[in-house]
Enzyme design. Structure first.
Site, PDB file in Angstrom:
ATOM      1  N   PHE A   1     -18.632  48.627 117.563  1.00  0.00           N
ATOM      2  CA  PHE A   1     -18.954  48.693 116.319  1.00  0.00           C
ATOM      3  C   PHE A   1     -17.764  48.284 115.402  1.00  0.00           C
ATOM      4  O   PHE A   1     -16.867  48.418 115.516  1.00  0.00           O
ATOM      5  CB  PHE A   1     -18.974  50.195 115.656  1.00  0.00           C
TER       6      PHE A   1
ATOM      7  N   ASP B   1     -10.024  45.066 117.770  1.00  0.00           N
ATOM      8  CA  ASP B   1     -10.548  45.771 116.616  1.00  0.00           C
ATOM      9  C   ASP B   1      -9.919  47.202 116.767  1.00  0.00           C
ATOM     10  O   ASP B   1     -10.115  48.036 117.429  1.00  0.00           O
ATOM     11  CB  ASP B   1     -12.012  45.929 116.745  1.00  0.00           C
TER      12      ASP B   1
ATOM     13  N   LYS C   1      -8.849  51.927 108.088  1.00  0.00           N
ATOM     14  CA  LYS C   1      -8.904  53.377 107.986  1.00  0.00           C
ATOM     15  C   LYS C   1      -7.481  54.126 107.738  1.00  0.00           C
ATOM     16  O   LYS C   1      -7.229  54.417 106.705  1.00  0.00           O
ATOM     17  CB  LYS C   1      -9.422  53.810 109.523  1.00  0.00           C
TER      18      LYS C   1
END
Length: 398
Positions: A129, A220, A249
């Site tokens: 993702f 990532d 995040k």
């Protein structure tokens, strides 16, 4: 717009690892905005730092030097294997920047020509993702996220995560007629795809092949970076250095910020080739600086290692008590996934039942319940969380 299947509660305030809804009900938060609220809710030092920053300057254009941005870039590069940083606003934007950088690397370094349906290729993993923008969602190796948005962006190929033989075969196929692959984009641990930790031997082999072919290796770290694994950066868990990492995040502790950090040797961008109006503004960078400083001041990396080990132990005990419903637990630090058997209720059902017990969790696919609490969580909170989860499991598993 109707883009979220929201739960029927309104969260109105929080403190530490607790949040309250509009009816006054208190919840133990093991979601943290999905791995965002690094220091928990309403952290005193973060509040004071941001209040002071608002009293000075919250935003200016990137046409000018921004001292807070330079300081945050220096903090990231001093603590990592990377040398330079581009700031943006989210993980998807950071991955978009990485994709653009990879394509430029393909053109200028590997000499990949376009035309005849050819383009620089980026290899990513199945069940990955990488975000919701069109290129980032194409990079995501889950067809369910592609449906309804075709045609996808050209130039991506997928292989099974942690499968060395499959990766080698795909790379050989892509390179059979000459250079085609610009980059490999991987999560050190897959979060949304089911909490699958990276295999060290697999990642070492990928690094070797990327070196041999002069292919970029991009990690990532949007979910696992900034201490969540018990190391500051996720790549430290794997024993290999990437050429670039993407962050978001937890970096801002709840304030939107994203970043692409790269080694100097692969910094191919030139003025005018990439930009972000809000990226790296003084307010967001002050949040990032405060988070990094607090990780060190409170020795939160050691704390996450201890809390991660305790959470794994508590969840393993839960599995042993309910072997017909639970299959196991996997993860790093404070990113842990409880794997449900096919006979058990689905992860979304368990998450909903846990909410009724005053516990916030998040699914990672249909069969995994994900724990991503604030990094300041304490042992008593973890024991309470697993106790409430067990009650939720039993209420749905009868």
């Amino acid at each position: 717009m109707d883009t979220y299947a929201r739960f029927p509660i309104s969260l109105t305030r929080g403190r530490g690892v607790w949040v309250w809804d509009s009816n006054g009900k208190r919840y133990l938060d093991c979601v943290a905005g999905i791995a965002v609220c690094t220091l928990g809710h309403s952290d005193g030092r973060l509040k004071r730092a941001l209040s002071r920053q608002l009293g000075k300057l919250q935003h200016v254009s990137n046409l000018y030097r921004i001292p807070e941005q330079e300081e945050l870039a220096a903090a990231i590069t001093a603590s990592s294997c990377l040398d330079r940083v581009f700031f943006c606003n989210s993980g998807a934007e950071a991955n978009e920047a990485a994709i653009k950088l990879a394509r430029k690397h393909g053109h200028t370094v590997r000499g990949i020509a376009t035309g005849d349906g050819k383009a620089p290729l980026i290899l990513t993993a199945q069940a990955s993702f990488h975000g919701r923008t069109l290129a980032a969602v194409t990079a995501t190796g889950q067809p369910k996220y592609h449906q309804g948005f075709e045609p996808m962006v050209q130039g991506f190929r997928y292989f099974p995560y942690n499968d060395t033989a499959a990766f080698e075969a795909l790379l050989a196929t892509c390179e059979v007629e000459g250079p085609r692959v610009a980059a490999v984009l991987l999560e050190p641990i897959q979060g949304e795809g089911g909490v699958h930790p990276g295999n060290r031997a697999f990642f070492r082999r990928v690094r070797e092949l990327c070196d041999a072919h002069n292919i970029l290796l991009i990690f990532d770290e949007v979910q696992i970076g900034v201490g969540r694994s018990g190391q500051l950066w996720g790549y430290e868990q794997l024993g290999v250095e990437p050429d670039a990492i993407t962050l978001a995040k937890g970096l801002g502790g709840g304030i939107p910020i994203g970043a692409l950090a790269v080694k100097a040797s692969v910094d191919h961008f030139r003025p005018g080739e990439h930009a972000s109006t809000f990226g790296g503004n003084p307010f967001a960078c002050r949040a990032g600086l405060t988070v990094l400083a607090e990780l060190e001041r409170r020795d939160l990396l050691s704390h996450v290692q201890r809390m991660g080990a305790l959470l794994q132990e508590l969840l393993a005990q839960l599995v042993s008590r309910h072997p017909t419903l639970l299959e196991g637990v996997r993860g790093w630090g404070l990113l842990q996934g409880l794997v449900l058997r096919e006979e058990a209720p689905s992860a979304p059902d368990i998450v909903k039942a846990a909410m009724g017990q005053g516990l916030l969790l998040v699914p990672a696919g249909p069969r995994v319940v994900r724990f991503v609490p604030p990094l300041v969580i304490q042992p008593r909170h973890l024991r309470l969380a697993v106790d409430r989860l067990e009650r939720a499991l039993l209420s749905r598993g009868r």
